[in-house]
Design an enzyme around this catalytic site. Sequence first.
Site, PDB file in Angstrom:
ATOM      1  N   ALA A 119      -7.018  -5.693  -9.089  1.00 61.75           N
ATOM      2  CA  ALA A 119      -7.047  -6.555  -7.899  1.00 61.75           C
ATOM      3  C   ALA A 119      -5.655  -7.061  -7.551  1.00 61.75           C
ATOM      4  O   ALA A 119      -4.820  -7.227  -8.447  1.00 61.75           O
ATOM      5  CB  ALA A 119      -7.992  -7.732  -8.142  1.00 61.75           C
ATOM      6  N   PRO A 120      -5.390  -7.270  -6.255  1.00 60.93           N
ATOM      7  CA  PRO A 120      -6.315  -7.177  -5.114  1.00 60.93           C
ATOM      8  C   PRO A 120      -6.446  -5.790  -4.511  1.00 60.93           C
ATOM      9  O   PRO A 120      -7.160  -5.623  -3.523  1.00 60.93           O
ATOM     10  CB  PRO A 120      -5.696  -8.143  -4.107  1.00 60.93           C
ATOM     11  N   GLY A 121      -5.741  -4.791  -5.055  1.00 56.67           N
ATOM     12  CA  GLY A 121      -5.948  -3.432  -4.587  1.00 56.67           C
ATOM     13  C   GLY A 121      -4.757  -2.739  -3.962  1.00 56.67           C
ATOM     14  O   GLY A 121      -4.871  -1.600  -3.523  1.00 56.67           O
ATOM     15  N   SER A 122      -3.596  -3.379  -3.931  1.00 57.50           N
ATOM     16  CA  SER A 122      -2.433  -2.735  -3.309  1.00 57.50           C
ATOM     17  C   SER A 122      -2.077  -1.443  -4.029  1.00 57.50           C
ATOM     18  O   SER A 122      -1.923  -0.385  -3.392  1.00 57.50           O
ATOM     19  CB  SER A 122      -1.238  -3.691  -3.302  1.00 57.50           C
ATOM     20  N   LYS A 123      -1.976  -1.517  -5.349  1.00 55.70           N
ATOM     21  CA  LYS A 123      -1.607  -0.314  -6.116  1.00 55.70           C
ATOM     22  C   LYS A 123      -2.786   0.642  -6.234  1.00 55.70           C
ATOM     23  O   LYS A 123      -2.607   1.865  -6.231  1.00 55.70           O
ATOM     24  CB  LYS A 123      -1.071  -0.720  -7.484  1.00 55.70           C
ATOM     25  N   ASP A 186      -0.567  -2.706 -14.737  1.00 56.62           N
ATOM     26  CA  ASP A 186       0.226  -3.689 -13.995  1.00 56.62           C
ATOM     27  C   ASP A 186      -0.263  -5.053 -14.471  1.00 56.62           C
ATOM     28  O   ASP A 186      -1.181  -5.632 -13.915  1.00 56.62           O
ATOM     29  CB  ASP A 186       0.035  -3.513 -12.495  1.00 56.62           C
ATOM     30  N   CYS A 239       5.577  -8.162 -12.600  1.00 51.91           N
ATOM     31  CA  CYS A 239       6.400  -8.727 -11.534  1.00 51.91           C
ATOM     32  C   CYS A 239       7.102  -9.981 -12.046  1.00 51.91           C
ATOM     33  O   CYS A 239       7.217 -10.977 -11.338  1.00 51.91           O
ATOM     34  CB  CYS A 239       5.578  -9.024 -10.290  1.00 51.91           C
TER      35      CYS A 239
END
Length: 477
Positions: A119-123, A186, A239
Amino acid sequence: MAAEVSDRIYNYISVLYGKESADKYLAFIKKEPIQYIRVNTSRISREELSTVLSEKYQIKTVQVDNFENVLKVSEGQDRIGKTIEHILGFYYIQSLSSMLPPLVINPDSSDIVMDLCGAPGSKSTQLAELMNGKGTLIINEIDNERIKSLIFNLERMIVINSSVIHSKGEVLSKIYNDHFTKVLVDAPCSGLGIIQKKGEVNKWWSLDHVQRLQQLQIRLLVSAIKMAKTGAEIVYSTCTLSVEENEMVIDKILEKYPVKLEQVKLPVPTRQAFTEYENLKFNPELKKAVRVLPWEIDSDGFFLVKMIKTGKTEINEREVPRQTDYKIVGSNHKSIKPYIDYVTDHFGVDKNILDDYKFIFRGKEIFFVTKDWHDENIGLFNRIGLKFGTLDKKERITVNSQAAQVLEKHITRFIYQLKNEDELYKYLTGWKIKDIDIPLGQYVVKYNNWMLGAAIMTSEGLKSRFPRTKRTQRFDF
């Protein structure tokens, strides 16, 4: 309002990179974040999207060197999340740095991929695009609220080759062993690379908190390694900028697990990861990992490392996933055949197109996923694929808007083209469109030849079946 930086964060960055870099870090996070968008090129070209955003919304964009499907927003950043094209999944608002881990792992349609913290789903949506919407993509997320945003974005971006697990990532190796060809971790982190956008990091960041996160990060990465096949690729990213969550984690992994590091090459400026820190010396292989510093890229700070699993790992005592009454079948199975026949007859879709999917029955709902998606642990999943349709009390199917979007290029009949922005507004907000003269029944709806979704023509008008989750989104014309 500009983010603040506590003395403990400023001093930490000063120790890592010196006072001059700490001052650059301070100056960077006080600026307004730059918006980047990743173009969903399966639906629209980068050039066409740039033109549409400029002409319709006065949003100016520029292409980004070394990124084929990325635009940088130069004007109109406050409007970029309010366009119809955003709702339809033509692009994803995503930091430039966040796009790097999927590019490093670079899966294709032959891969079996796990995104361990999705989540939230970008990758996750980017991985699906790199796989051309084929193969097997499994996405895990532990947080119940965040999983809602993950599913929303998978639906918005029309991701048809994925499935979602709601679990602790560190325990999934009890179910999967020597299974995936690529795993992305991630990991949850302390966020020093994203404080420009999330000022709350400043309030709670401390080395004690970082140490607790490190233990979770190690457990997640160990689980990823155990789930990966021998020879598989594992990418670990965060990050944040702290050594404790990056180099120290990888150094501990290299001590105990059969992995080797591969050199990471990125299309942005990078720094080599640390091989020494204060009185510690790390495995020299860490020189192959990289750091992306926010003040050097004008985006989030990131750490990335790519590993290859070189040997077997211990097999955990296997857990059997819970049983489920979900049923997954091919397009020729007798249970799905009446609904396949309806779609082919009513909407003119060639039967061969539907042979490319598997179908999942969940009570009165039918989902579908690419036919090369495969997993034996059906009871583990919160969601597989996208919604195909819903059965009524008489077992008749109402086709879902997601199915309309997936099958967009193959639907030849019962298409309603919206005539103007008034009809568009009514459709997107769930109102009936009245005073139109078309036969009763199910339709798909287009605007400017872009597929929006499904609808039903009743005696009262054309009833929108645009997803309720999307109707609440603010948008501009």
